[in-house]
Design an enzyme around this catalytic site. Structure first.
Site, PDB file in Angstrom:
ATOM      1  N   LYS A 140     -24.949  -0.366  19.403  1.00 30.21           N
ATOM      2  CA  LYS A 140     -24.801   0.943  20.019  1.00 30.21           C
ATOM      3  C   LYS A 140     -24.744   0.825  21.460  1.00 30.21           C
ATOM      4  O   LYS A 140     -25.697   0.061  22.068  1.00 30.21           O
ATOM      5  CB  LYS A 140     -26.110   1.821  19.711  1.00 30.21           C
ATOM      6  CG  LYS A 140     -26.173   3.458  20.092  1.00 30.21           C
ATOM      7  CD  LYS A 140     -27.417   4.133  19.695  1.00 30.21           C
ATOM      8  CE  LYS A 140     -27.505   5.809  20.086  1.00 30.21           C
ATOM      9  NZ  LYS A 140     -28.974   6.208  19.334  1.00 30.21           N
TER      10      LYS A 140
ATOM     11  N   SER B  27     -28.402  10.388  17.288  1.00 30.64           N
ATOM     12  CA  SER B  27     -27.276  10.087  18.292  1.00 30.64           C
ATOM     13  C   SER B  27     -26.599   8.665  17.991  1.00 30.64           C
ATOM     14  O   SER B  27     -25.422   8.397  18.389  1.00 30.64           O
ATOM     15  CB  SER B  27     -27.874   9.684  19.709  1.00 30.64           C
ATOM     16  OG  SER B  27     -28.778   8.684  19.754  1.00 30.64           O
TER      17      SER B  27
ATOM     18  N   SER C 182     -32.570   9.599  15.299  1.00 29.10           N
ATOM     19  CA  SER C 182     -31.145   9.308  15.654  1.00 29.10           C
ATOM     20  C   SER C 182     -30.869   8.013  14.948  1.00 29.10           C
ATOM     21  O   SER C 182     -29.582   7.690  15.133  1.00 29.10           O
ATOM     22  CB  SER C 182     -31.094   8.876  17.379  1.00 29.10           C
ATOM     23  OG  SER C 182     -31.219  10.107  17.755  1.00 29.10           O
TER      24      SER C 182
END
Length: 532
Positions: A111, A191, A215
């Site tokens: 990420k 996210s 997330s």
């Protein structure tokens, strides 16, 4: 990297091709890695049918065909310029009889709020487009030391979804809007939206996401994946763009429990710069080794039934039946009243955001001109057309007004939120006489909507484990009206291995995961219901 010039296209164009159309053009090697597990990739290498270099090239081809064109998932912000070189080094180690472990040669996506030395770490914001620290976060360094190929960086909800309460999950100005591979007009949640969509589409076998509250588990559930939010203190947060030192953690995401267990095993380790991980080395082990289809036999599990749509309730009832069929005793419990938990948590997140982000930004290169949250806010105002075309930054503004970590209100909020979250989970486990609780992770993916932001509906299982620091695993529960839903397994601190064993046994019993079809949308019958 793609920027705002693509924005109208990102939000309005239909996909250029469905999966079947792309598959006809896809190189055989790229098609061959579709839905492949880590064990299957390793077997391909061991048999000589492939090499790490060939597998890495195959994933890069899939990214070009599915992420950059075709369905245009926009789940990968950038690929590592030396990915093939990393893979060749793994092949050389294998030829020399010196592989570094089960992840050696396996491509992994990271990420883009976690630092990798090859690429900038942007958190999706133009304010960090030059944040090329040339250092690995310790969690990345651990994976690299075990031979994992760092394939690239995944898109995310900008600033990990903490800028605005009206945000649209999966959108960042750097990467655009992530599309859900199950229905391209639906949210991938956030996210860690890019990590979720990329693994669902087999752009890598596994990916690393991060969670503060939901997330990892939300994008995992809504992209038909397994995701683990680990116990706080097992995985380092150093060199990860922060929200909250109380709740932040990287977490593994994959298409199977075993793949997640293998990745998780490689992520655990003490980090002198992150005091919460002081005891982490005591928990380092091969979490995949103890997985068994018999893992639920004799286990007692508590469950709570939140308010949810009827169709999700049917899927949940089916999951409970599968747990029973696998040998578990399943006992219903009631969620206790935890008044004030949400408000207390939100105050903690805002106060820690200001303190922790300021501390992080102070360590970035001189090329990064935003050195504090206040300067990020000013940058966003000065670049409003690019950074804030759909939603603002009211959470940032509120966070900037907080009074620091010595503030009595902040301390009281942290004490209250932590106490209530632990109390809620501990009371339910005690009432059931169980070590594990299950419940639906979330509802199903909603339509991506730039005008109104996220349209959350249905249950949410993430808050209590997020605030308490307890582990939280989500496993696919199947499709509900053509969209993925997840089943949550939650336990006490450091019960991560127990959750993985239970989740694996459920997965083997239910076999609920369905591969994505890259459908443009989900067909819904809106005609008259009275006569058929």
């Amino acid at each position: 990297m793609r920027h705002l010039g693509f924005l109208v296209l990102l939000l309005t164009t239909a996909p250029a091709a469905a999966q079947n159309g792309v598959a006809r053009e896809m190189p055989a090697a790229a098609a061959a890695v579709s839905e492949k597990s880590i064990d299957e990739l390793r077997a391909m290498i061991a048999s000589g049918a492939s090499s790490s270099e060939q597998l890495t090239k195959a994933y890069l081809d899939r990214i070009a065909l599915l992420d950059r064109s075709g369905p245009m998932l926009r789940s990968v912000i950038a690929t590592s310029p030396d990915a093939l070189e990393q893979a060749r080094a793994s092949d050389a180690r294998r030829r020399a009889g010196k592989p570094l472990g089960p992840l050696d040669g396996v491509p992994v996506l990271i990420k883009d709020n976690i630092e990798t030395k090859e690429l900038p770490t942007t958190a999706g914001s133009l304010a960090l487009k030059d944040n090329h620290t040339r250092r690995d976060a310790p969690v990345v360094a651990l994976l690299r030391a075990q031979g994992a190929v760092i394939l690239g960086k995944t898109n995310l909800s900008e600033w990990a979804n903490i800028r605005s309460s009206k945000s649209m999950s999966g959108w960042s100005v750097v990467g655009g809007l992530v599309r859900n591979p199950y229905a391209l007009d639906r949210s991938s949640c956030g996210s860690s939206s890019g990590s979720g969509a990329a693994v669902a589409a087999s752009l890598a076998a596994v990916a690393v996401g991060t969670e503060t509250d939901g997330s990892v588990v939300c994008p995992a559930a809504m992209n038909g994946l397994v995701g683990l939010k680990p116990t706080i203190g097992l995985v380092s947060r150093t060199h990860v763009v922060p929200i909250s030192h109380s709740q932040d953690t990287p977490g593994p995401m994959g298409r199977s429990v075993k793949d997640v267990a293998l990745l998780f095993s490689g992520m655990i380790g003490a980090d002198p710069a992150d005091a919460t991980t002081a005891a982490a080395d005591r928990h380092r082990r091969d979490y995949a080794a103890g997985l068994s289809a018999e893992g639920l036999k004799g286990m007692r599990i508590g469950y709570w039934r939140p308010e949810m749509a009827d169709d999700l309730g049917v899927a949940f009832d089916a999951a409970l039946a599968q747990l029973r069929a696998a040998g578990a005793t399943v006992v219903e419990v009631k969620m206790p009243k935890l008044d004030g938990l949400g408000d207390a948590e939100f105050l903690v997140l805002k106060a820690e955001l200001k303190a922790d982000l300021d501390a992080y930004l102070a360590t970035t290169p001189a090329s990064v001109k935003t050195r504090t949250l206040a300067q990020v806010i000013a940058f966003n105002d000065a670049n409003k057309a690019a950074e804030m075309p759909f939603f603002g930054q009211e959470i940032f503004l509120d966070a900037e007004k907080t009074k620091g970590l010595a503030d009595p209100d902040y301390k009281a909020a942290r004490e209250k939120s932590l106490r209530l979250a632990k109390q809620g989970l501990d009371e339910m486990m005690k009432a059931a006489g169980a070590q594990i609780l299950v419940t639906p992770t979330y509802g199903t993916p909603w339509l991506s909507d730039p005008a109104h932001g996220d349209q959350f509906s249905g249950p949410s299982a993430s808050e209590l484990p997020a605030v308490s620091g307890y582990p939280h695993l989500t496993v696919p529960m199947g499709l509900v009206d053509g969209l993925p839903a997840g089943l949550s397994f939650i336990g006490a601190a450091f019960s991560d291995g127990l959750l993985l064993r239970a989740g694996y046994a459920y997965e083997q019993q239910a076999k609920a995961r369905v591969a994505p079809s890259f459908a443009p949308t989900i067909a819904v019958d809106l005609g008259p219901r009275g006569i058929r």
